[in-house]
Design a protein around this motif. Sequence first.
Motif, short mmCIF file in Angstrom:
data_model
loop_
_atom_site.label_atom_id
_atom_site.label_comp_id
_atom_site.label_asym_id
_atom_site.label_seq_id
_atom_site.Cartn_x
_atom_site.Cartn_y
_atom_site.Cartn_z
N ALA A 1 0.74 -1.27 -0.09
CA ALA A 1 -0.09 -0.01 0.00
C ALA A 1 0.66 1.23 0.15
O ALA A 1 0.57 2.52 -0.47
N THR A 2 2.10 1.22 0.69
CA THR A 2 3.03 2.27 0.54
C THR A 2 3.86 2.33 -0.83
O THR A 2 3.99 3.46 -1.38
N LEU B 1 3.02 0.98 -3.84
CA LEU B 1 2.49 1.03 -5.00
C LEU B 1 2.19 2.26 -5.80
O LEU B 1 2.37 2.69 -6.67
N PRO B 2 1.52 3.37 -4.88
CA PRO B 2 1.30 4.72 -5.41
C PRO B 2 2.50 5.34 -5.67
O PRO B 2 2.59 5.81 -6.82
N ILE B 3 3.59 5.23 -5.17
CA ILE B 3 5.11 5.71 -5.33
C ILE B 3 5.52 5.15 -6.89
O ILE B 3 5.84 5.77 -7.75
N LEU C 1 3.46 3.81 -9.14
CA LEU C 1 2.58 4.26 -10.06
C LEU C 1 2.54 5.64 -10.79
O LEU C 1 2.58 6.10 -11.79
N PHE C 2 2.92 6.48 -9.49
CA PHE C 2 3.40 7.84 -9.84
C PHE C 2 4.50 7.93 -10.86
O PHE C 2 4.73 8.73 -11.55
N THR D 1 -0.53 19.20 -5.19
CA THR D 1 -0.16 18.63 -3.96
C THR D 1 -0.75 19.21 -2.68
O THR D 1 -1.78 18.46 -1.97
N ALA E 1 5.01 11.65 -6.71
CA ALA E 1 5.84 10.49 -6.07
C ALA E 1 6.45 10.76 -5.03
O ALA E 1 6.79 10.27 -4.03
N ALA F 1 4.20 11.13 -1.91
CA ALA F 1 3.81 9.70 -1.61
C ALA F 1 4.93 8.85 -0.92
O ALA F 1 4.88 8.26 0.00
#
Length: 344
Positions: A71-72, A74-76, A78-79, A118, A191, A194
């Motif tokens: 969860a930590t 994946l967003p990084i 994907l960004f 942001t 990114a 995040a």
Amino acid sequence: MDNAILLGIMWHLVGAASAACFYAPLKKVKNWSWETMWSVGGIMSWLILPWLVSAILLPEFWRYYASFDLATLLPIFLFGAMWGIGNINYGLTMRYLGMSMGIGIAIGITLVVGTLMTPLLQGRFVELFSSPGGRLTLLGVLVALIGVAVVARAGLLKERAMGIQAEEFNLKKGLMLAVVCGIFSAGMSFAMDAAKPMHEAAAALGIDPLYVALPSYVVIMGGGAIVNLAYCFIRLATKSNLSIKADFSVAKPLLIANVLFALLGGTMWYLQFFFYAWGHANIPAQYDFVSWMLHMSFYVLCGGIVGLVLKEWKSVGRRPVGVLSIGCLVIILAANIVGLGMAQ
């Protein structure tokens, strides 16, 4: 102005200068397709250097990354992939709009989106209007956008004076790609935001504040690498006029020179974000969103200065150079306004 803030602004300038100069070694590459050159430089920039720097910094490399859940990370990631899509569209934007119009629209959009989205998503945007420092900082962002527009105008005058046209000018297609490029290129800014848990974990390990963001580049640039390399490899495999085998079949001296120039270009591309991390570390936490504005506006500033140094504006007349000089001064003014705002 606070010394730490001034130092942060200067490091962002150094990073932007590296970004503005990175293509100089790539211009020395001969008899290679763009896809092969970009892939070789990219492997250095997006994979080798992030991993090497992190391995040097982290006492327990694998344990550090294993400490974060999906969860930590994946967003990084994907960004980072989002930023990679922006990279690809940047080149296509130049193809259909030309350098000046493409840079003006794409950089202008990514500057605004990457800088203001942001605090907007964090619910801090309204708070910026309630303090003198916040209002001054937002004014600096607006002035930077004006500076980028002025430099883009200078570039357009230069292109007209030299009779340069876009490779395949298509206003509708170019504008669409410029918007996509501008929005997706801001993925690096998202990114970095995040990745704050990764920065904090690095700091807890005793890593110097200047370097805490660098381990997160393994994840961020990994996302960008997958997008860019997939694009290049698919083209190399499917386009009849492209062949990686042919590119690597050139004479040995030329092959060695091409590899070294591509790796040097990739190193300079990575260094922009190496120094971005240094600059970001010196920006006050409540104003960390302006790092992207500083980086992108300085990128345009340094690009103009590099062009003057390389005498690319020598035969275009006084007016384009005068407009370029005004645009550069406006960007410098913007950086000073932002610095004063952060010091409030």
